[in-house]
Enzyme design. Structure first.
Site, PDB file in Angstrom:
ATOM      1  N   LEU A  69       0.881  -1.158   0.000  1.00 47.25           N
ATOM      2  CA  LEU A  69       0.000   0.000   0.000  1.00 47.25           C
ATOM      3  C   LEU A  69       0.920   1.209   0.000  1.00 47.25           C
ATOM      4  CD1 LEU A  69      -3.161   0.631   2.076  1.00 47.25           C
ATOM      5  CD2 LEU A  69      -1.430   2.395   1.846  1.00 47.25           C
ATOM      6  N   VAL A  71       1.186   5.540  -0.817  1.00 45.79           N
ATOM      7  CA  VAL A  71       0.622   6.844  -1.148  1.00 45.79           C
ATOM      8  C   VAL A  71       1.762   7.674  -1.731  1.00 45.79           C
ATOM      9  CG1 VAL A  71      -0.472   8.931  -0.237  1.00 45.79           C
ATOM     10  CG2 VAL A  71      -1.089   6.688   0.699  1.00 45.79           C
ATOM     11  N   GLU A 102       2.168  -7.485   6.632  1.00 47.09           N
ATOM     12  CA  GLU A 102       3.407  -7.311   7.379  1.00 47.09           C
ATOM     13  C   GLU A 102       3.831  -5.868   7.220  1.00 47.09           C
ATOM     14  OE1 GLU A 102       4.623 -10.002   4.813  1.00 47.09           O
ATOM     15  OE2 GLU A 102       4.136 -11.743   5.999  1.00 47.09           O
ATOM     16  N   ASN A 107       8.221   1.406  10.751  1.00 42.64           N
ATOM     17  CA  ASN A 107       7.212   2.189  10.041  1.00 42.64           C
ATOM     18  C   ASN A 107       6.003   2.445  10.950  1.00 42.64           C
ATOM     19  OD1 ASN A 107       5.513   3.432   8.237  1.00 42.64           O
ATOM     20  ND2 ASN A 107       5.865   1.969   6.591  1.00 42.64           N
ATOM     21  N   TYR A 114      -2.815   0.938  10.374  1.00 43.93           N
ATOM     22  CA  TYR A 114      -3.422  -0.395  10.413  1.00 43.93           C
ATOM     23  C   TYR A 114      -4.152  -0.637  11.737  1.00 43.93           C
ATOM     24  CZ  TYR A 114      -0.474  -1.048   6.307  1.00 43.93           C
ATOM     25  OH  TYR A 114       0.123  -0.916   5.070  1.00 43.93           O
TER      26      TYR A 114
END
Length: 151
Positions: A69, A71, A102, A107, A114
């Site tokens: 994912l 951006v 994962e 991060n 999440y």
């Protein structure tokens, strides 16, 4: 206004460019091509005709795995990460009971995203992520979301 659509081969150069800016271990065009060709759930979010975020989910055996994912760097902080994650969760819930992912231990921004989306930490993979020269490998935090209870 944000809209979603399936990723296509025509998007590959733009996706690779977004990845190059996003982090130290970017996906390349081959990763995306293989995902599209394998029939994975490959989604882009667009704003005014420009890709601002993307995500890839692998579906198998009634389970889903969020593989990536991202951006676009210039578009971060505008809620696009939350928006595309919610779209991927909705799309995955139609075909799977659980969504796994994962995330790099360092991060924290993604980890918090999440958590807010309802994922729970279920384990760790020691030294999972490669490190740059002079750095040690990094652990992955394994997370899961029960899709049978999402609305």
């Amino acid at each position: 206004m944000l809209s979603y659509r399936a990723m296509t081969h025509k998007d590959l150069p733009q996706l690779a460019a977004i990845e190059q800016e996003a982090g130290p271990h970017p996906w390349n065009q081959k990763h995306y091509r293989d995902s599209i060709d394998s029939g994975y759930l490959c989604t882009v979010a667009e704003c005014e005709g420009k890709i601002v975020a993307q995500g890839v989910v692998m579906l198998a055996a009634n389970e889903a795995s969020l593989l990536i994912l991202t951006v676009a760097r210039a578009e971060q902080g505008k809620g696009y990460g939350v928006a595309i994650l919610n779209q991927l969760i909705e799309d995955s819930s139609q075909r799977a009971d659980t969504l796994f992912l994962e995330v790099r231990e360092s991060n924290q921004k993604a980890f918090n995203l999440y958590l807010k989306a309802g994922f729970s930490e279920i384990g760790r993979r020691k030294n999972y992520y490669p490190a740059g020269k002079g750095h040690k490998a990094e652990d992955a935090i394994v997370m899961a979301l029960d899709l049978s209870i999402t609305d």
